[in-house]
Design an enzyme around this catalytic site. Structure first.
Site, PDB file in Angstrom:
ATOM      1  N   SER A  37       1.865   2.026  -1.487  1.00 30.37           N
ATOM      2  CA  SER A  37       1.209   1.608  -2.728  1.00 30.37           C
ATOM      3  C   SER A  37       0.600   2.851  -3.366  1.00 30.37           C
ATOM      4  O   SER A  37      -0.540   3.208  -3.102  1.00 30.37           O
ATOM      5  CB  SER A  37       0.119   0.562  -2.436  1.00 30.37           C
ATOM      6  N   GLU A  59      -1.810   0.245   7.979  1.00 33.90           N
ATOM      7  CA  GLU A  59      -2.941  -0.621   8.349  1.00 33.90           C
ATOM      8  C   GLU A  59      -3.024  -1.878   7.489  1.00 33.90           C
ATOM      9  O   GLU A  59      -3.779  -2.813   7.817  1.00 33.90           O
ATOM     10  CB  GLU A  59      -4.256   0.158   8.243  1.00 33.90           C
ATOM     11  N   HIS A 106       0.733   2.904   4.063  1.00 33.26           N
ATOM     12  CA  HIS A 106      -0.449   2.147   4.504  1.00 33.26           C
ATOM     13  C   HIS A 106      -0.079   1.240   5.675  1.00 33.26           C
ATOM     14  O   HIS A 106      -0.043   0.006   5.536  1.00 33.26           O
ATOM     15  CB  HIS A 106      -0.996   1.298   3.360  1.00 33.26           C
ATOM     16  N   LYS A 139       5.144   3.071 -10.049  1.00 34.13           N
ATOM     17  CA  LYS A 139       4.417   2.967  -8.792  1.00 34.13           C
ATOM     18  C   LYS A 139       5.370   2.675  -7.631  1.00 34.13           C
ATOM     19  O   LYS A 139       6.226   1.804  -7.730  1.00 34.13           O
ATOM     20  CB  LYS A 139       3.365   1.860  -8.895  1.00 34.13           C
ATOM     21  N   CYS A 167      -2.165   7.999   3.113  1.00 29.38           N
ATOM     22  CA  CYS A 167      -1.832   7.875   1.689  1.00 29.38           C
ATOM     23  C   CYS A 167      -2.465   8.996   0.863  1.00 29.38           C
ATOM     24  O   CYS A 167      -2.115  10.162   1.025  1.00 29.38           O
ATOM     25  CB  CYS A 167      -2.197   6.492   1.167  1.00 29.38           C
ATOM     26  N   ARG A 227      -4.341  -8.393  -8.800  1.00 30.13           N
ATOM     27  CA  ARG A 227      -5.437  -7.666  -9.449  1.00 30.13           C
ATOM     28  C   ARG A 227      -4.940  -6.882 -10.652  1.00 30.13           C
ATOM     29  O   ARG A 227      -5.528  -6.931 -11.740  1.00 30.13           O
ATOM     30  CB  ARG A 227      -6.070  -6.719  -8.438  1.00 30.13           C
TER      31      ARG A 227
END
Length: 310
Positions: A192, A237, A235, A163, A142, A249
């Site tokens: 992300s 992972e 991502h 985003k 990323c 969040r």
């Protein structure tokens, strides 16, 4: 794969509950096996969460992996205790004389800043330069991929109108390259990020080979210098609920954030997210370890004195 960690690393107990073979230092010392030396430069704020995700991703080959967690010295972490960092992490100064079989550079929540404005950019540049002579293969994730593409090839990142957030379909571009061996023609992977490196800019660099891309999310996977450098824009992972936690969040912060795309069943935010990328993520990390780390590490990187002397 046995993952070798310190015996009291918090992630070790969680991995063991998931039936992942984690070996502590004491047991590893009694095996006549030369483990792969992997460094993880963890730039994420929630370091313990990232430790768990990456260790889980590295756990699917028969190779023994000796992990060294690294943190930058020029940045003070606000979300991970100093006791954890002091106990389980080393600095670049601690390891700069060593050779590593592989290095993973994680993402970081600084993508909306100019690279040069990041407080640890100078230190990261020293690490990226060091990888040219001291690491067999470096895997950039990323923002780590954006930083690597900028440092090595001068490719600039661009702000996105909103985003890139969700789980997106990608297609494999070159099936003959071992990094994507075992992949289906199409696979899912999480993204992300607020920025991108334009795929046409990457295509223009002769040394970079694009291996996977998405109509929605753009560039995803490339390698250079016969696998000495690997760049992953997403991502792989991430676990099942990581995007959900990021979404909640940002909502609590009052940010204008869309729900992650292609993530919740029927786009119902109250539903359990669908885990639809784990198998290809496991193949990606396994292929990287096998074909670009284990099978290509130069003999001079390997200290076999203890084994040969037994």
């Amino acid at each position: 794969m046995p993952i070798r960690t310190q015996s009291d690393l918090p992630a070790k107990e969680i991995l063991e509950k998931e039936n992942i073979f984690v070996m502590d230092e004491n047991r590893a010392m009694h095996q006549d096996i030369r483990p792969i030396q992997i460094g993880i430069l963890n730039l994420m704020p929630l370091k313990e969460e990232t430790e768990l995700q990456i260790l889980r991703s590295l756990s699917n080959t028969p190779l023994q992996v000796d992990v060294t967690f690294l943190a930058v010295s020029s940045h003070e972490s606000k979300n991970t205790s100093m006791s954890h960092l002091n106990k389980f992490y080393e600095s670049f100064a601690d390891i700069r004389q060593r050779y590593l079989d592989g290095l993973i550079i994680t993402g970081a929540p600084v993508e909306q800043m100019e690279f040069e404005d990041v407080d640890y950019w100078e230190e990261l540049c020293m690490i990226l330069e060091w990888t040219k002579t001291h690491v067999t293969s470096t895997l950039h994730l990323c923002w780590g991929a954006q930083a690597g593409l900028y440092y090595h090839y001068g490719l600039k990142k661009q702000m996105l109108p909103q985003k890139m957030f969700g789980v997106f379909e990608h297609r494999v571009m070159n099936r003959k390259v071992p990094l994507v061996r075992g992949f289906d023609d199409y696979f899912m992977a999480p993204h992300s990020r607020y920025t991108e490196v334009k795929i046409e800019d990457i295509r223009a660099v002769e040394d970079l080979t694009i291996l996977a891309e998405s109509d929605e999310a753009g560039f995803f996977l490339a390698l250079a210098d016969e696998g000495r450098r690997v760049f992953v824009m997403g991502h792989p992972e991430y676990d099942r609920i990581t995007l959900d936690k990021e979404y909640r969040r940002d909502q609590k912060k009052g940010l204008s954030i869309q729900a992650p795309l292609h993530y919740y069943p029927q786009d119902d935010e109250k539903s359990k997210p669908i885990l639809q990328w784990r198998s290809h993520a496991n193949i990606l990390y396994s292929n990287w370890l096998n074909y670009y780390v284990y099978q290509t590490t130069p003999f001079e990187f390997i200290d076999t004195a203890e084994i040969v002397g037994k």
